[in-house]
Write a protein that holds these residues in place. Structure first.
Motif, PDB file in Angstrom:
ATOM      1  N   LYS A  21       0.796  -1.093   0.026  1.00 37.08           N
ATOM      2  CA  LYS A  21      -0.053   0.074  -0.135  1.00 37.08           C
ATOM      3  C   LYS A  21       0.876   1.368  -0.002  1.00 37.08           C
ATOM      4  O   LYS A  21       0.502   2.395  -0.481  1.00 37.08           O
ATOM      5  CB  LYS A  21      -0.917   0.110   1.282  1.00 37.08           C
ATOM      6  CG  LYS A  21      -2.002   1.077   1.134  1.00 37.08           C
ATOM      7  CD  LYS A  21      -2.785   0.988   2.444  1.00 37.08           C
ATOM      8  CE  LYS A  21      -3.991   1.931   2.270  1.00 37.08           C
ATOM      9  NZ  LYS A  21      -4.973   1.702   3.310  1.00 37.08           N
ATOM     10  N   GLN A  22       2.220   1.192   0.674  1.00 41.76           N
ATOM     11  CA  GLN A  22       2.895   2.247   0.654  1.00 41.76           C
ATOM     12  C   GLN A  22       3.827   2.408  -0.522  1.00 41.76           C
ATOM     13  O   GLN A  22       4.164   3.638  -1.125  1.00 41.76           O
ATOM     14  CB  GLN A  22       3.854   2.036   1.662  1.00 41.76           C
ATOM     15  CG  GLN A  22       3.248   2.181   3.135  1.00 41.76           C
ATOM     16  CD  GLN A  22       4.131   1.974   4.419  1.00 41.76           C
ATOM     17  OE1 GLN A  22       5.259   2.264   4.281  1.00 41.76           O
ATOM     18  NE2 GLN A  22       3.744   1.473   5.415  1.00 41.76           N
ATOM     19  N   VAL A  23       3.958   1.349  -1.241  1.00 41.62           N
ATOM     20  CA  VAL A  23       4.970   1.288  -2.493  1.00 41.62           C
ATOM     21  C   VAL A  23       4.028   1.661  -3.749  1.00 41.62           C
ATOM     22  O   VAL A  23       4.596   2.255  -4.653  1.00 41.62           O
ATOM     23  CB  VAL A  23       5.653  -0.117  -2.616  1.00 41.62           C
ATOM     24  CG1 VAL A  23       6.102  -0.472  -3.895  1.00 41.62           C
ATOM     25  CG2 VAL A  23       6.515  -0.456  -1.441  1.00 41.62           C
ATOM     26  N   LEU A  24       2.803   1.167  -3.787  1.00 44.03           N
ATOM     27  CA  LEU A  24       1.858   1.290  -4.816  1.00 44.03           C
ATOM     28  C   LEU A  24       2.077   2.721  -5.396  1.00 44.03           C
ATOM     29  O   LEU A  24       2.143   3.132  -6.642  1.00 44.03           O
ATOM     30  CB  LEU A  24       0.643   0.813  -4.686  1.00 44.03           C
ATOM     31  CG  LEU A  24       0.215  -0.681  -5.195  1.00 44.03           C
ATOM     32  CD1 LEU A  24      -1.047  -1.075  -4.744  1.00 44.03           C
ATOM     33  CD2 LEU A  24       0.845  -1.166  -6.445  1.00 44.03           C
ATOM     34  N   PRO A  25       2.092   3.901  -4.806  1.00 45.92           N
ATOM     35  CA  PRO A  25       1.880   5.278  -5.178  1.00 45.92           C
ATOM     36  C   PRO A  25       3.318   5.298  -5.916  1.00 45.92           C
ATOM     37  O   PRO A  25       3.452   6.531  -6.877  1.00 45.92           O
ATOM     38  CB  PRO A  25       1.710   5.997  -3.933  1.00 45.92           C
ATOM     39  CG  PRO A  25       0.893   5.283  -2.897  1.00 45.92           C
ATOM     40  CD  PRO A  25       1.586   3.840  -3.284  1.00 45.92           C
ATOM     41  N   CYS A  26       4.380   4.863  -5.631  1.00 46.08           N
ATOM     42  CA  CYS A  26       5.670   4.996  -6.179  1.00 46.08           C
ATOM     43  C   CYS A  26       5.731   4.206  -7.323  1.00 46.08           C
ATOM     44  O   CYS A  26       6.844   4.532  -8.019  1.00 46.08           O
ATOM     45  CB  CYS A  26       6.622   4.544  -5.336  1.00 46.08           C
ATOM     46  SG  CYS A  26       6.657   5.340  -3.702  1.00 46.08           S
ATOM     47  N   ALA A  27       4.880   3.512  -7.816  1.00 43.62           N
ATOM     48  CA  ALA A  27       4.946   2.465  -9.201  1.00 43.62           C
ATOM     49  C   ALA A  27       4.758   3.220 -10.297  1.00 43.62           C
ATOM     50  O   ALA A  27       3.838   4.175 -10.415  1.00 43.62           O
ATOM     51  CB  ALA A  27       3.876   1.334  -8.964  1.00 43.62           C
ATOM     52  N   ALA A  28       5.680   3.075 -11.326  1.00 47.31           N
ATOM     53  CA  ALA A  28       5.550   3.816 -12.634  1.00 47.31           C
ATOM     54  C   ALA A  28       4.676   2.676 -13.450  1.00 47.31           C
ATOM     55  O   ALA A  28       4.539   1.535 -13.121  1.00 47.31           O
ATOM     56  CB  ALA A  28       6.778   3.810 -13.209  1.00 47.31           C
ATOM     57  N   LEU A  34       9.786   1.320  -9.917  1.00 46.91           N
ATOM     58  CA  LEU A  34       9.435   2.182  -8.764  1.00 46.91           C
ATOM     59  C   LEU A  34      10.106   3.455  -8.870  1.00 46.91           C
ATOM     60  O   LEU A  34      11.396   3.602  -9.067  1.00 46.91           O
ATOM     61  CB  LEU A  34       9.673   1.459  -7.330  1.00 46.91           C
ATOM     62  CG  LEU A  34       8.907   0.243  -7.127  1.00 46.91           C
ATOM     63  CD1 LEU A  34       9.404  -0.331  -5.919  1.00 46.91           C
ATOM     64  CD2 LEU A  34       7.411   0.611  -7.033  1.00 46.91           C
ATOM     65  N   ARG A  35       9.522   4.428  -8.529  1.00 51.86           N
ATOM     66  CA  ARG A  35      10.187   5.857  -8.474  1.00 51.86           C
ATOM     67  C   ARG A  35      10.353   5.904  -6.979  1.00 51.86           C
ATOM     68  O   ARG A  35      10.134   5.644  -6.231  1.00 51.86           O
ATOM     69  CB  ARG A  35       9.150   7.079  -8.845  1.00 51.86           C
ATOM     70  CG  ARG A  35       8.795   6.911 -10.321  1.00 51.86           C
ATOM     71  CD  ARG A  35       7.764   8.034 -10.659  1.00 51.86           C
ATOM     72  NE  ARG A  35       6.357   8.259  -9.943  1.00 51.86           N
ATOM     73  CZ  ARG A  35       5.511   7.579  -9.915  1.00 51.86           C
ATOM     74  NH1 ARG A  35       5.501   6.626 -11.285  1.00 51.86           N
ATOM     75  NH2 ARG A  35       4.403   7.550  -9.165  1.00 51.86           N
ATOM     76  N   PRO A  36      11.407   6.961  -6.731  1.00 51.79           N
ATOM     77  CA  PRO A  36      11.846   7.095  -5.492  1.00 51.79           C
ATOM     78  C   PRO A  36      10.762   7.858  -4.514  1.00 51.79           C
ATOM     79  O   PRO A  36      10.161   8.700  -5.104  1.00 51.79           O
ATOM     80  CB  PRO A  36      13.129   7.875  -5.433  1.00 51.79           C
ATOM     81  CG  PRO A  36      13.546   7.944  -6.891  1.00 51.79           C
ATOM     82  CD  PRO A  36      12.487   7.594  -7.387  1.00 51.79           C
ATOM     83  N   CYS A  37      10.432   7.373  -3.450  1.00 53.29           N
ATOM     84  CA  CYS A  37       9.276   7.888  -2.546  1.00 53.29           C
ATOM     85  C   CYS A  37      10.011   7.871  -1.017  1.00 53.29           C
ATOM     86  O   CYS A  37      10.666   7.081  -0.595  1.00 53.29           O
ATOM     87  CB  CYS A  37       8.173   7.163  -2.595  1.00 53.29           C
ATOM     88  SG  CYS A  37       7.201   7.222  -4.222  1.00 53.29           S
ATOM     89  N   PRO A  38       9.693   8.889  -0.478  1.00 50.26           N
ATOM     90  CA  PRO A  38      10.321   8.858   0.997  1.00 50.26           C
ATOM     91  C   PRO A  38       9.908   7.655   1.859  1.00 50.26           C
ATOM     92  O   PRO A  38       8.979   7.238   1.832  1.00 50.26           O
ATOM     93  CB  PRO A  38       9.580  10.153   1.550  1.00 50.26           C
ATOM     94  CG  PRO A  38       8.969  11.078   0.333  1.00 50.26           C
ATOM     95  CD  PRO A  38       8.688   9.908  -0.718  1.00 50.26           C
ATOM     96  N   GLY A  39      11.037   7.137   2.468  1.00 52.76           N
ATOM     97  CA  GLY A  39      10.833   5.972   3.456  1.00 52.76           C
ATOM     98  C   GLY A  39      10.624   4.698   2.597  1.00 52.76           C
ATOM     99  O   GLY A  39      10.884   3.605   3.262  1.00 52.76           O
TER     100      GLY A  39
END
Length: 116
Positions: free
Chosen positions: A63-70, A75-80
């Motif tokens: 759930k935290q990783v999906l917003p960072c997915a292209a 994956l794009r870099p996302c904080p944490g």
């Protein structure tokens, strides 16, 4: 598309799709008749969810990783997120080492038994 179409396109059960939605990994719009309707991006989202689950990630971390997915699955870099992925990789490496030791022990037991 309706849930059945999404299930067929992603080779995922409707039950799992409903679960992904319930835990916040997937979204749909409700039609007047109550049917779930997914947009075309849901296919890629489900594929990403399945790939991340296969890599050993929990649904909470996904759930935290999906917003960072292209769209290409990267994956794009996302904080944490990178820190959490590295931590999970370390856990998998430790487990792989434990399994390698267990395999070696079992192989030795088999070899010793075959010689007897």
């Amino acid at each position: 598309m309706l849930i059945g179409q999404l299930a067929r396109q992603t080779e995922t059960s409707e039950r799992l799709l409903r679960y992904y939605e319930r835990v916040g990994l997937l979204t749909s719009q409700r039609q007047a008749n109550g049917y779930r309707e997914y947009d075309d991006s849901a296919v890629q989202t489900v594929r990403q969810i399945r790939a991340l689950l296969a890599s050993g990630l929990s649904t909470a971390l996904i759930k935290q990783v999906l917003p960072c997915a292209a769209n290409d699955g990267s994956l794009r870099p996302c904080p944490g997120v990178l820190e959490k992925l590295r931590s999970r990789l370390q856990q998998l490496d430790e487990r792989a080492h434990e399994l390698a030791l267990a395999r070696q022990t079992l192989q030795q037991a088999i070899t010793t038994t075959e010689r007897a």
